[in-house]
Design a protein around this motif. Structure first.
Motif, PDB file in Angstrom:
ATOM      1  N   PRO A 130       0.838  -1.206   0.000  1.00 30.62           N
ATOM      2  CA  PRO A 130       0.000   0.000   0.000  1.00 30.62           C
ATOM      3  C   PRO A 130       0.871   1.253   0.000  1.00 30.62           C
ATOM      4  O   PRO A 130       2.093   1.168   0.117  1.00 30.62           O
ATOM      5  N   MET A 131       0.235   2.407  -0.120  1.00 33.08           N
ATOM      6  CA  MET A 131       0.945   3.677  -0.066  1.00 33.08           C
ATOM      7  C   MET A 131       0.854   4.322   1.318  1.00 33.08           C
ATOM      8  O   MET A 131       1.298   5.445   1.513  1.00 33.08           O
ATOM      9  N   ARG A 132       0.279   3.575   2.266  1.00 39.52           N
ATOM     10  CA  ARG A 132       0.255   4.039   3.650  1.00 39.52           C
ATOM     11  C   ARG A 132       0.575   2.868   4.566  1.00 39.52           C
ATOM     12  O   ARG A 132       0.100   1.757   4.364  1.00 39.52           O
ATOM     13  N   TRP A 133       1.406   3.149   5.553  1.00 36.87           N
ATOM     14  CA  TRP A 133       1.672   2.188   6.623  1.00 36.87           C
ATOM     15  C   TRP A 133       1.685   2.957   7.937  1.00 36.87           C
ATOM     16  O   TRP A 133       2.598   3.746   8.191  1.00 36.87           O
ATOM     17  N   GLY A 134       0.629   2.792   8.717  1.00 34.71           N
ATOM     18  CA  GLY A 134       0.527   3.535   9.968  1.00 34.71           C
ATOM     19  C   GLY A 134       0.480   5.022   9.720  1.00 34.71           C
ATOM     20  O   GLY A 134      -0.408   5.541   9.048  1.00 34.71           O
ATOM     21  N   ARG A 135       1.486   5.719  10.226  1.00 35.55           N
ATOM     22  CA  ARG A 135       1.551   7.177  10.074  1.00 35.55           C
ATOM     23  C   ARG A 135       2.475   7.616   8.943  1.00 35.55           C
ATOM     24  O   ARG A 135       2.775   8.802   8.810  1.00 35.55           O
ATOM     25  N   LEU A 136       2.922   6.650   8.152  1.00 36.03           N
ATOM     26  CA  LEU A 136       3.781   6.939   7.008  1.00 36.03           C
ATOM     27  C   LEU A 136       2.976   6.869   5.718  1.00 36.03           C
ATOM     28  O   LEU A 136       2.270   5.890   5.466  1.00 36.03           O
ATOM     29  N   PHE A 137       3.104   7.912   4.889  1.00 39.09           N
ATOM     30  CA  PHE A 137       2.426   7.975   3.590  1.00 39.09           C
ATOM     31  C   PHE A 137       3.477   8.138   2.500  1.00 39.09           C
ATOM     32  O   PHE A 137       4.379   8.964   2.627  1.00 39.09           O
ATOM     33  N   LEU A 138       3.347   7.369   1.436  1.00 35.87           N
ATOM     34  CA  LEU A 138       4.246   7.500   0.291  1.00 35.87           C
ATOM     35  C   LEU A 138       3.617   8.396  -0.767  1.00 35.87           C
ATOM     36  O   LEU A 138       2.422   8.296  -1.044  1.00 35.87           O
ATOM     37  N   CYS A 139       4.441   9.255  -1.371  1.00 32.73           N
ATOM     38  CA  CYS A 139       3.981  10.147  -2.442  1.00 32.73           C
ATOM     39  C   CYS A 139       4.951  10.076  -3.619  1.00 32.73           C
ATOM     40  O   CYS A 139       6.169  10.025  -3.432  1.00 32.73           O
ATOM     41  N   GLY A 140       4.418  10.103  -4.819  1.00 33.61           N
ATOM     42  CA  GLY A 140       5.244  10.223  -6.008  1.00 33.61           C
ATOM     43  C   GLY A 140       6.132   9.023  -6.247  1.00 33.61           C
ATOM     44  O   GLY A 140       5.743   7.866  -6.046  1.00 33.61           O
ATOM     45  N   ASP A 141       7.376   9.299  -6.685  1.00 36.46           N
ATOM     46  CA  ASP A 141       8.292   8.234  -7.099  1.00 36.46           C
ATOM     47  C   ASP A 141       8.643   7.275  -5.970  1.00 36.46           C
ATOM     48  O   ASP A 141       9.156   6.184  -6.229  1.00 36.46           O
ATOM     49  N   ALA A 142       8.406   7.638  -4.742  1.00 33.34           N
ATOM     50  CA  ALA A 142       8.616   6.705  -3.638  1.00 33.34           C
ATOM     51  C   ALA A 142       7.669   5.520  -3.742  1.00 33.34           C
ATOM     52  O   ALA A 142       7.957   4.437  -3.231  1.00 33.34           O
ATOM     53  N   ALA A 143       6.542   5.721  -4.412  1.00 26.97           N
ATOM     54  CA  ALA A 143       5.521   4.674  -4.508  1.00 26.97           C
ATOM     55  C   ALA A 143       5.337   4.144  -5.911  1.00 26.97           C
ATOM     56  O   ALA A 143       4.882   3.011  -6.088  1.00 26.97           O
ATOM     57  N   HIS A 144       5.654   4.939  -6.927  1.00 25.71           N
ATOM     58  CA  HIS A 144       5.369   4.503  -8.296  1.00 25.71           C
ATOM     59  C   HIS A 144       6.231   5.254  -9.302  1.00 25.71           C
ATOM     60  O   HIS A 144       6.588   6.416  -9.106  1.00 25.71           O
ATOM     61  N   ILE A 145       6.558   4.549 -10.379  1.00 23.94           N
ATOM     62  CA  ILE A 145       7.326   5.097 -11.492  1.00 23.94           C
ATOM     63  C   ILE A 145       6.552   4.794 -12.767  1.00 23.94           C
ATOM     64  O   ILE A 145       5.989   3.703 -12.922  1.00 23.94           O
TER      65      ILE A 145
END
Length: 389
Positions: free
Chosen positions: A274-289
């Motif tokens: 997923p793009m969220r784990w607890g209080r961490l959210f992924l945005c942009g290239d950290a999650a998808h290319i």
């Protein structure tokens, strides 16, 4: 130190998130491992969907964009010497703006500095702690000294090679990837663009793209082997090959000159869930290319920022977690549609090493169908200008 939101990554997505948080009275700290000059020196695409333009307006950083950007109401697609125009405005009532990602980043830095926003450069050894607890925090070193930021939430905007995605345990995240068997050799030249709109060209020798930054700065690409290196290509060799791949009428008009930047980018499709784990959210290239075909990278990062901002606003203004709880689902739903479009558009225009004669005929038929079918053109136009958030 303490912040409501700790943002890892001082590129455009991290800066846009920080600026929009500030607009809504939510404080943040941005950590960037490089210098400001280094970040501003990176050459990236510059086609902005209307959704990103609206976010820039909401962030109060769209003045220069509206003054200097080029509005594109369509694009040209060629196959050999056959060319047709796809009219975005006619099919969608919308358009895209050509404005370099470097300029987007420059505007965001200026806004954060004017607002007194906290950006820490040259950080090292960034580690995310307790993201799945109520005691989330980030540690890092700066000038050989240890630092800590306690935060309500952490936004990972630190790209494909950053620490944020890697902080999500392997038994939680799942990754999907496609590597393409070619790259893009791109040059930047201080020459007028060959056309006022982009030209996407498919030829027997491979793909080419004619793009621009402004009326005296052009960006051109050709499909190349992954084994190639930029130094393998002289400027003269690049220009000669580009002319072979675009229709003769544009090859004859092409103004060439010395390259001021030359690089090769591999093509990859990648998504992590997923793009969220607890209080961490992924945005942009950290999650998808996405492959650069269709310029969805920065625009998809912007849609992530939109969903995250809406969720954080809801949380802080109404103590309602529905928005942040649905962040990953909403963001991924749009991400996968962008991945599909970039994969399809890349498959439409590039030459693959294992293509059979049948495959080539199907590719040509697909382009011809797009050229002659209004419904197909509308579907492409809707994806190119940007699907709704």
């Amino acid at each position: 130190m303490r912040a409501q939101v700790a943002i890892i990554g001082g590129g455009p997505s991290g800066l846009l998130l920080s600026q929009l948080l500030d607009v809504h009275g939510i404080d943040s700290i941005v950590l960037e491992r490089k210098t400001k000059d280094y970040v501003l020196g990176r050459i990236r695409a510059g086609v902005l969907e209307q959704g990103l333009v609206r976010l820039m307006e909401q962030a109060g950083v769209a003045t220069r964009l509206h003054a200097e950007a080029y509005r594109h109401d369509g694009t040209l697609i060629s196959y050999g010497n056959e060319t047709f125009r796809l009219d975005f405005s006619a099919h969608t009532g919308s358009s895209v703006m050509v404005y370099g990602q470097t300029e987007v980043t420059r505007d965001l830095y200026a806004a954060r500095e004017a607002a007194g926003g906290k950006i820490v450069f040259n950080v090292e050894d960034v580690v995310i702690h307790g993201a799945d607890t109520d005691a989330a925090h980030v540690t890092y070193t700066l000038d050989d000294k240890d630092h800590r930021i306690d935060a309500d939430f952490i936004a990972g905007c630190d790209g494909f090679h950053g620490v944020s995605r890697q902080s999500i345990p392997l038994d939680v995240r799942r990754e999907y990837e496609k590597l393409y068997p070619f790259g893009w050799l791109g040059i930047l030249s201080e020459t007028p663009p060959v056309n006022h709109e982009l030209i996407y060209a498919s030829s027997k020798r491979g793909f080419a793209l004619c793009s621009m930054r402004n009326e005296n700065l052009s960006r051109y690409y050709i499909q190349c082997s992954l084994s190639d290196k930029p130094e393998d290509w002289t400027d003269a060799a690049f220009w000669a090959e580009l002319k072979r791949r675009i229709p003769a009428e544009y090859a004859d008009q092409l103004i060439t000159g010395p390259s001021i930047e030359k690089s090769i980018a591999p093509l990859r499709s990648f998504v992590t869930e997923p793009m969220r784990w607890g209080r961490l959210f992924l945005c942009g290239d950290a999650a998808h290319i996405v492959p650069p075909t269709g310029a969805k990278g920065l625009n998809t990062a912007a849609s992530d920022v939109h969903y995250l901002i809406e969720g954080l606003r809801q949380f802080y203004e109404s103590n309602d977690s529905q928005g942040i709880d649905s962040y990953s689902h909403k963001a991924l739903a749009r991400v996968w549609k962008a991945e599909r479009f970039s994969w399809w558009f890349s498959s439409l225009l590039h030459r693959y090493p294992d293509q059979s004669e049948f495959d080539l005929k199907m590719q040509q038929a697909e382009i011809d169908f797009l050229r002659t079918n209004q419904a197909a053109q509308r579907a492409m136009a809707e994806n190119y200008v940007g699907l709704p958030y």
